[in-house]
Design a protein around this motif. Structure first.
Motif, short mmCIF file in Angstrom:
data_model
loop_
_atom_site.label_atom_id
_atom_site.label_comp_id
_atom_site.label_asym_id
_atom_site.label_seq_id
_atom_site.Cartn_x
_atom_site.Cartn_y
_atom_site.Cartn_z
N SER A 24 19.91 62.92 83.39
CA SER A 24 19.82 64.32 83.80
C SER A 24 18.71 65.05 83.05
N LYS A 25 18.62 64.80 81.75
CA LYS A 25 17.57 65.45 80.96
C LYS A 25 16.18 64.98 81.40
N MET A 26 16.05 63.69 81.65
CA MET A 26 14.76 63.15 82.07
C MET A 26 14.40 63.56 83.49
N ARG A 27 15.42 63.72 84.36
CA ARG A 27 15.15 64.23 85.71
C ARG A 27 14.56 65.63 85.64
N LEU A 28 15.13 66.47 84.78
CA LEU A 28 14.62 67.82 84.62
C LEU A 28 13.19 67.80 84.09
N ALA A 29 12.93 66.94 83.11
CA ALA A 29 11.58 66.83 82.56
C ALA A 29 10.60 66.33 83.62
N PHE A 30 11.04 65.39 84.43
CA PHE A 30 10.19 64.79 85.46
C PHE A 30 9.81 65.80 86.53
N MET A 31 10.69 66.75 86.82
CA MET A 31 10.48 67.66 87.93
C MET A 31 10.02 69.06 87.51
N LEU A 70 -6.73 72.00 105.10
CA LEU A 70 -5.67 72.30 104.14
C LEU A 70 -5.74 71.34 102.97
N LEU A 71 -5.71 71.87 101.75
CA LEU A 71 -5.76 71.06 100.53
C LEU A 71 -4.47 71.18 99.74
N MET A 72 -4.05 70.05 99.13
CA MET A 72 -2.89 70.06 98.25
C MET A 72 -3.22 69.31 96.96
N HIS A 73 -3.12 70.00 95.85
CA HIS A 73 -3.39 69.41 94.54
C HIS A 73 -2.26 68.47 94.12
N GLY A 74 -2.42 67.86 92.97
CA GLY A 74 -1.42 66.94 92.45
C GLY A 74 -0.51 67.59 91.43
N TRP A 75 0.28 66.76 90.75
CA TRP A 75 1.23 67.23 89.75
C TRP A 75 0.51 67.98 88.63
N GLU A 76 0.98 69.21 88.34
CA GLU A 76 0.39 70.08 87.33
C GLU A 76 -1.07 70.39 87.62
N GLY A 77 -1.42 70.31 88.90
CA GLY A 77 -2.79 70.61 89.32
C GLY A 77 -2.92 72.02 89.86
N ARG A 78 -4.07 72.28 90.46
CA ARG A 78 -4.35 73.62 91.00
C ARG A 78 -5.48 73.51 92.03
N PRO A 79 -5.59 74.50 92.92
CA PRO A 79 -6.59 74.42 93.99
C PRO A 79 -8.02 74.25 93.51
N THR A 80 -8.38 74.93 92.43
CA THR A 80 -9.78 74.93 92.00
C THR A 80 -10.25 73.59 91.44
N ARG A 110 10.91 76.56 90.10
CA ARG A 110 10.85 76.06 88.73
C ARG A 110 10.69 74.55 88.68
N GLU A 111 11.05 73.89 89.78
CA GLU A 111 10.94 72.44 89.85
C GLU A 111 10.13 72.06 91.09
N ALA A 112 9.55 70.86 91.04
CA ALA A 112 8.74 70.37 92.16
C ALA A 112 8.94 68.88 92.32
N ARG A 189 18.93 57.72 91.03
CA ARG A 189 19.95 58.28 91.93
C ARG A 189 19.94 59.80 91.91
N GLN A 190 19.78 60.40 90.72
CA GLN A 190 19.76 61.86 90.62
C GLN A 190 18.54 62.45 91.31
N VAL A 191 17.39 61.80 91.17
CA VAL A 191 16.19 62.27 91.86
C VAL A 191 16.39 62.18 93.38
N GLU A 192 16.94 61.07 93.84
CA GLU A 192 17.19 60.91 95.28
C GLU A 192 18.12 61.99 95.80
N GLN A 193 19.13 62.31 95.02
CA GLN A 193 20.06 63.37 95.43
C GLN A 193 19.35 64.71 95.51
N ASP A 194 18.48 64.97 94.58
CA ASP A 194 17.72 66.22 94.55
C ASP A 194 16.80 66.36 95.77
#
Length: 277
Positions: A24-31, A70-80, A110-112, A189-194
């Motif tokens: 659970s803690k690592m799922r929160l960190a991951f997302m 249409l553009l989509m950045h990656g994890w912790e990324g941004r458009p610029t 808060r999560e992605a 399993r927790q990520v899949e549920q989310d």
């Protein structure tokens, strides 16, 4: 590095005793993404953009006039981070809309995760003219391919430094933070549920990608293995694979060969449309 050692030590011990708690803690960190500062070279492009808010609260930046990309950045990324590509697309006569992904930039949340990113792209596309191209980097590339499975329509698609298998990403993270087997299984399993989907189904081998596409990856990418690009290419009949000897995971976005590849893909598709009209 000391922090990572501590996290691995705690997970390695507690993960045997209370695997669901560690998961659970690592799922929160991951997302939960961090907000990272812009680099100086991104500021001029930000200053020239128009900030727009879409119907359900997503924030985006827009440049130019013409057919929509249409553009989509990656994890912790941004458009610029797409600065070189955005500049070239605008000069070539396109409107560029680059999203702040959920829980990134000024978009809510808060999560992605890859599914939330994909749904955000569907929401954006519903408010834009027909898309000439969708371009995604890293998790943004994975989400773009998933969004097509969920109904996103685009003339062309570009995946840059993207993983082919989300299950592989989850397993890699679990190993990286030192979770033992039972905790790893609980984490997945927790990520899949989310996300509301099984991780195994988020594999490009199961996708139907029937538009022309470009797959870009650098040989020296240490975040996502270049082997993932070959798996995507093998599953995508109408795609071209551009493998670069260098560029890492981020610098590849500014490589002139990537810019040329994207513009060539768009120009070829436009020519085909004119010839068939």
């Amino acid at each position: 590095m000391n922090t990572l050692k501590w996290v691995r030590g705690v997970n390695g011990t507690l993960g045997w005793i209370a695997p669901k708690r560690v998961a659970s803690k690592m799922r929160l960190a991951f997302m939960t993404p961090r907000a990272l500062p812009l680099r100086d070279w991104e500021l001029p492009l930000l200053a020239s953009s128009e900030r727009i808010t879409l119907r359900f609260g997503l924030s985006a930046l827009r440049w130019g006039q013409g057919p929509a990309v249409l553009l989509m950045h990656g994890w912790e990324g941004r458009p610029t981070q797409f600065a070189a590509l955005i500049t070239a697309l605008v000069e070539a006569g396109y409107t560029v809309v680059a999203l702040d992904g959920p829980a990134h930039g000024r978009s809510p949340g808060r999560e992605a995760n890859v599914v939330l990113f994909a749904r955000a792209m569907l929401e954006a596309a519903a408010e834009l003219p027909p898309l000439q191209a969708v371009i995604g980097h890293s998790m943004g590339g994975a989400s773009a391919m998933l969004a097509v499975q969920l109904g996103l329509r685009t003339e062309t698609l570009v995946s840059i430094a993207a993983p082919a298998r989300i299950l592989g990403v989850l397993r890699g993270f679990a190993r990286y933070v030192g979770m033992p087997p039972r905790a790893r299984s609980a984490f997945i399993r927790q990520v899949e549920q989310d996300v509301g989907m099984r991780a195994a189904t988020l594999d490009v081998a199961h996708y139907q990608l029937d538009m022309p596409g470009l797959i870009v990856h650098a040989e020296d990418d240490t975040f996502v293995s270049v082997k993932e690009s070959q798996l995507i290419h093998e599953s995508w009949f109408d795609s071209r694979l551009l493998r670069l000897e260098s560029g890492g995971h981020q610098r590849v976005l500014a490589d002139p060969r990537v810019v040329d590849g994207v513009l060539s893909l768009l120009a070829g598709r436009s020519l085909q449309a004119r010839q068939s009209a």
